[in-house]
Scaffold this motif. Structure first.
Motif, PDB file in Angstrom:
ATOM      1  N   GLY A   1       0.899  -1.100   0.038  1.00  0.00           N
ATOM      2  CA  GLY A   1       0.056   0.163  -0.096  1.00  0.00           C
ATOM      3  C   GLY A   1       0.796   1.333   0.155  1.00  0.00           C
ATOM      4  O   GLY A   1       2.250   1.223  -0.055  1.00  0.00           O
ATOM      5  N   HIS A   2       0.323   2.248  -0.028  1.00  0.00           N
ATOM      6  CA  HIS A   2       1.115   3.696   0.247  1.00  0.00           C
ATOM      7  C   HIS A   2       2.183   3.817   0.921  1.00  0.00           C
ATOM      8  O   HIS A   2       1.743   3.383   2.292  1.00  0.00           O
ATOM      9  N   VAL A   3       3.226   3.820   0.658  1.00  0.00           N
ATOM     10  CA  VAL A   3       4.649   3.742   1.498  1.00  0.00           C
ATOM     11  C   VAL A   3       4.582   2.670   2.513  1.00  0.00           C
ATOM     12  O   VAL A   3       5.147   2.840   3.480  1.00  0.00           O
ATOM     13  N   ASP A   4       4.112   1.536   2.098  1.00  0.00           N
ATOM     14  CA  ASP A   4       4.013   0.282   2.903  1.00  0.00           C
ATOM     15  C   ASP A   4       4.820  -0.840   1.893  1.00  0.00           C
ATOM     16  O   ASP A   4       3.808  -1.337   0.968  1.00  0.00           O
ATOM     17  N   ARG A   5       5.781  -1.333   2.255  1.00  0.00           N
ATOM     18  CA  ARG A   5       6.332  -2.372   1.650  1.00  0.00           C
ATOM     19  C   ARG A   5       7.334  -3.368   2.717  1.00  0.00           C
ATOM     20  O   ARG A   5       7.622  -2.737   3.781  1.00  0.00           O
ATOM     21  N   THR A   6       7.305  -4.451   1.990  1.00  0.00           N
ATOM     22  CA  THR A   6       8.244  -5.380   2.817  1.00  0.00           C
ATOM     23  C   THR A   6       9.481  -5.774   2.114  1.00  0.00           C
ATOM     24  O   THR A   6       9.425  -5.801   0.832  1.00  0.00           O
ATOM     25  N   ASP A   7      10.621  -6.338   2.601  1.00  0.00           N
ATOM     26  CA  ASP A   7      11.909  -6.449   1.936  1.00  0.00           C
ATOM     27  C   ASP A   7      11.616  -8.125   1.609  1.00  0.00           C
ATOM     28  O   ASP A   7      11.340  -8.852   2.217  1.00  0.00           O
ATOM     29  N   HIS A   8      11.951  -8.339   0.234  1.00  0.00           N
ATOM     30  CA  HIS A   8      12.159  -9.871  -0.411  1.00  0.00           C
ATOM     31  C   HIS A   8      13.453  -9.928  -0.732  1.00  0.00           C
ATOM     32  O   HIS A   8      13.618  -9.370  -2.201  1.00  0.00           O
ATOM     33  N   TRP A   9      14.399 -10.431  -0.074  1.00  0.00           N
ATOM     34  CA  TRP A   9      15.982 -10.098  -0.766  1.00  0.00           C
ATOM     35  C   TRP A   9      16.507 -11.701  -0.941  1.00  0.00           C
ATOM     36  O   TRP A   9      17.693 -11.677  -1.264  1.00  0.00           O
ATOM     37  N   SER A  10      15.936 -12.678  -0.494  1.00  0.00           N
ATOM     38  CA  SER A  10      16.670 -13.973  -0.546  1.00  0.00           C
ATOM     39  C   SER A  10      16.439 -14.506  -2.275  1.00  0.00           C
ATOM     40  O   SER A  10      15.788 -13.850  -3.004  1.00  0.00           O
TER      41      SER A  10
ATOM     42  N   TYR B   1      18.436  -4.755 -14.679  1.00  0.00           N
ATOM     43  CA  TYR B   1      17.798  -5.393 -13.458  1.00  0.00           C
ATOM     44  C   TYR B   1      18.554  -4.788 -12.340  1.00  0.00           C
ATOM     45  O   TYR B   1      20.011  -5.186 -11.989  1.00  0.00           O
ATOM     46  N   GLN B   2      17.885  -4.028 -11.504  1.00  0.00           N
ATOM     47  CA  GLN B   2      18.874  -3.159 -10.408  1.00  0.00           C
ATOM     48  C   GLN B   2      18.524  -3.682  -9.038  1.00  0.00           C
ATOM     49  O   GLN B   2      17.308  -3.734  -8.614  1.00  0.00           O
ATOM     50  N   PHE B   3      19.327  -3.889  -8.046  1.00  0.00           N
ATOM     51  CA  PHE B   3      19.175  -4.088  -6.745  1.00  0.00           C
ATOM     52  C   PHE B   3      18.561  -2.551  -6.160  1.00  0.00           C
ATOM     53  O   PHE B   3      19.347  -1.862  -6.230  1.00  0.00           O
TER      54      PHE B   3
ATOM     55  N   GLU C   1      24.034  -5.329   4.206  1.00  0.00           N
ATOM     56  CA  GLU C   1      24.006  -6.607   4.917  1.00  0.00           C
ATOM     57  C   GLU C   1      23.259  -7.525   3.770  1.00  0.00           C
ATOM     58  O   GLU C   1      23.796  -8.585   3.475  1.00  0.00           O
ATOM     59  N   VAL C   2      22.108  -7.117   3.105  1.00  0.00           N
ATOM     60  CA  VAL C   2      21.546  -7.875   2.230  1.00  0.00           C
ATOM     61  C   VAL C   2      22.287  -7.732   0.780  1.00  0.00           C
ATOM     62  O   VAL C   2      22.228  -8.738   0.060  1.00  0.00           O
ATOM     63  N   PHE C   3      22.965  -6.869   0.749  1.00  0.00           N
ATOM     64  CA  PHE C   3      23.932  -6.772  -0.641  1.00  0.00           C
ATOM     65  C   PHE C   3      24.831  -7.852  -0.611  1.00  0.00           C
ATOM     66  O   PHE C   3      25.275  -8.388  -1.740  1.00  0.00           O
ATOM     67  N   ASN C   4      25.481  -8.099   0.634  1.00  0.00           N
ATOM     68  CA  ASN C   4      26.542  -9.056   0.868  1.00  0.00           C
ATOM     69  C   ASN C   4      26.096 -10.644   0.600  1.00  0.00           C
ATOM     70  O   ASN C   4      26.174 -11.249   1.816  1.00  0.00           O
ATOM     71  N   ASN C   5      25.256 -10.813  -0.049  1.00  0.00           N
ATOM     72  CA  ASN C   5      24.617 -12.163  -0.397  1.00  0.00           C
ATOM     73  C   ASN C   5      25.210 -12.794  -1.656  1.00  0.00           C
ATOM     74  O   ASN C   5      24.429 -12.688  -2.546  1.00  0.00           O
TER      75      ASN C   5
ATOM     76  N   ASN D   1      26.544   5.836  -0.636  1.00  0.00           N
ATOM     77  CA  ASN D   1      26.992   4.700  -0.439  1.00  0.00           C
ATOM     78  C   ASN D   1      28.040   4.070  -1.334  1.00  0.00           C
ATOM     79  O   ASN D   1      27.807   3.567  -2.218  1.00  0.00           O
ATOM     80  N   LEU D   2      29.218   4.433  -0.794  1.00  0.00           N
ATOM     81  CA  LEU D   2      30.626   4.150  -1.537  1.00  0.00           C
ATOM     82  C   LEU D   2      30.787   2.700  -1.389  1.00  0.00           C
ATOM     83  O   LEU D   2      31.397   2.087  -2.411  1.00  0.00           O
ATOM     84  N   TYR D   3      30.489   2.044  -0.348  1.00  0.00           N
ATOM     85  CA  TYR D   3      30.552   0.430   0.012  1.00  0.00           C
ATOM     86  C   TYR D   3      29.881  -0.199  -1.649  1.00  0.00           C
ATOM     87  O   TYR D   3      30.795  -0.818  -2.131  1.00  0.00           O
ATOM     88  N   GLN D   4      28.647  -0.143  -1.622  1.00  0.00           N
ATOM     89  CA  GLN D   4      28.204  -0.610  -2.811  1.00  0.00           C
ATOM     90  C   GLN D   4      28.573  -0.269  -4.089  1.00  0.00           C
ATOM     91  O   GLN D   4      28.946  -0.961  -5.141  1.00  0.00           O
ATOM     92  N   THR D   5      28.929   0.918  -4.268  1.00  0.00           N
ATOM     93  CA  THR D   5      29.436   1.675  -5.576  1.00  0.00           C
ATOM     94  C   THR D   5      30.829   0.856  -6.010  1.00  0.00           C
ATOM     95  O   THR D   5      30.954   0.275  -7.052  1.00  0.00           O
ATOM     96  N   ASP D   6      31.634   0.629  -4.951  1.00  0.00           N
ATOM     97  CA  ASP D   6      32.929   0.193  -5.185  1.00  0.00           C
ATOM     98  C   ASP D   6      32.966  -1.283  -5.270  1.00  0.00           C
ATOM     99  O   ASP D   6      33.764  -1.812  -6.005  1.00  0.00           O
TER     100      ASP D   6
END
Length: 293
Positions: A89-98, A121-123, A129-133, A161-166
């Protein structure tokens, strides 16, 4: 319309693209299929070839509207979407990272977009934490091998966010998407240097700062409760007035100036403003020819 190579990819994208968060209904307006058709058909006529969307702009709603609009000329478009969230819903989301959840999201996006491949296709604004999967990125690489994805990208949740960029090369990403506009210049500090060093394409989202840099809104403007801008810092509108007075050349449309301002940075490949109608699209497209510096 001018075009630029999108980083190290073989994609040549228009410097002005089409952002489509608004098609998901969170910007104070619901879009009909006819309205989306009209906007995208006119964009194609103007030489625009990049559409950026996401799985959570509505529950694949934006993707569905786009898919129906371009199904007869799909090959003329560079189609970018994102993964990582489920819309409720409006500004209502859950994360799905698996990895399993993301591959299901990919299939759902392909279905909604009425296509058998996604160009980028973009992260989508995930934590480090979820990036390091590794399982996630291995699963996505398999989808590239299967032909369902052409290129991977990272849509940063934090503009510095330089970590993910690098780490882009490590996860086989070719593109960084980041908020960048005259009111938010954080990527200039380090992120853009990393992008240029790695030859990454850069998509600048919110180049008009959610419409604040269009020059249409004055301090005290009120936005509806289902309009994302109602959550933004209204004090920014005072700064916009100052920028318009001191920096925008006389006789130049402020929105066009704001887009051209982003494009003058050597790291930026394409700006992706959202449009409520064809008139806004046509005005924004003129920014490609505006020489400010």
């Amino acid at each position: 319309m001018k075009h630029r190579r999108l980083g190290k990819t073989d994609l040549n994208v228009s410097v002005v693209g089409v952002g489509t968060w608004q098609f998901g209904g969170e910007w104070g307006k619901d879009f009909s299929q006819e309205e989306v058709n009209e906007i995208l058909n006119r964009a194609k006529e103007l030489g625009i070839n990049l559409i950026d969307t996401a799985e959570c702009y509505g529950d694949h709603l934006s993707e569905s509207l786009i898919g129906k609009a371009i199904e007869h000329n799909r090959k003329d478009w560079i189609l970018a979407t994102k993964f990582g969230h489920h819309y409720h819903g409006h500004v209502d989301r859950t994360d799905h990272w698996s990895a399993k959840q993301v591959i299901q999201q990919l299939e759902d996006s392909l279905h909604a977009l009425r296509t058998d491949y996604i160009d980028l296709y973009q992260f989508h604004s995930g934590s480090d934490e979820v990036f390091n999967n590794d399982d996630l990125w291995t699963a996505l690489d398999k989808q590239i091998q299967a032909g369902k994805i052409r290129h991977l990208g990272i849509s940063l949740g934090s503009n510095d966010n330089l970590y993910q960029t690098d780490a882009a090369a490590k996860v086989n990403a070719d593109v960084i998407q980041v908020v960048y506009n005259r009111l938010d210049r954080k990527p200039e500090a380090e992120v853009f240097n990393s992008c240029e060093r790695q030859d990454l394409g850069v998509l600048a989202r919110e180049p008009l700062a959610n419409g604040f840099l269009s020059g249409k809104y004055k301090p005290g403007s009120v936005f509806g409760k289902n309009d994302w801008r109602s959550l933004k810092d209204q004090e920014q509108l005072k700064l916009v007035e100052e920028i318009e007075r001191k920096e925008v050349p006389e006789g130049v449309d402020m929105a066009q100036w704001a887009l051209a301002w982003c494009l003058q940075h050597s790291a930026v490949t394409c700006v992706i403003p959202g449009y409520r109608n064809v008139a806004q699209l046509e005005s924004s497209a003129k920014a490609a020819e505006l020489e400010l510096f």
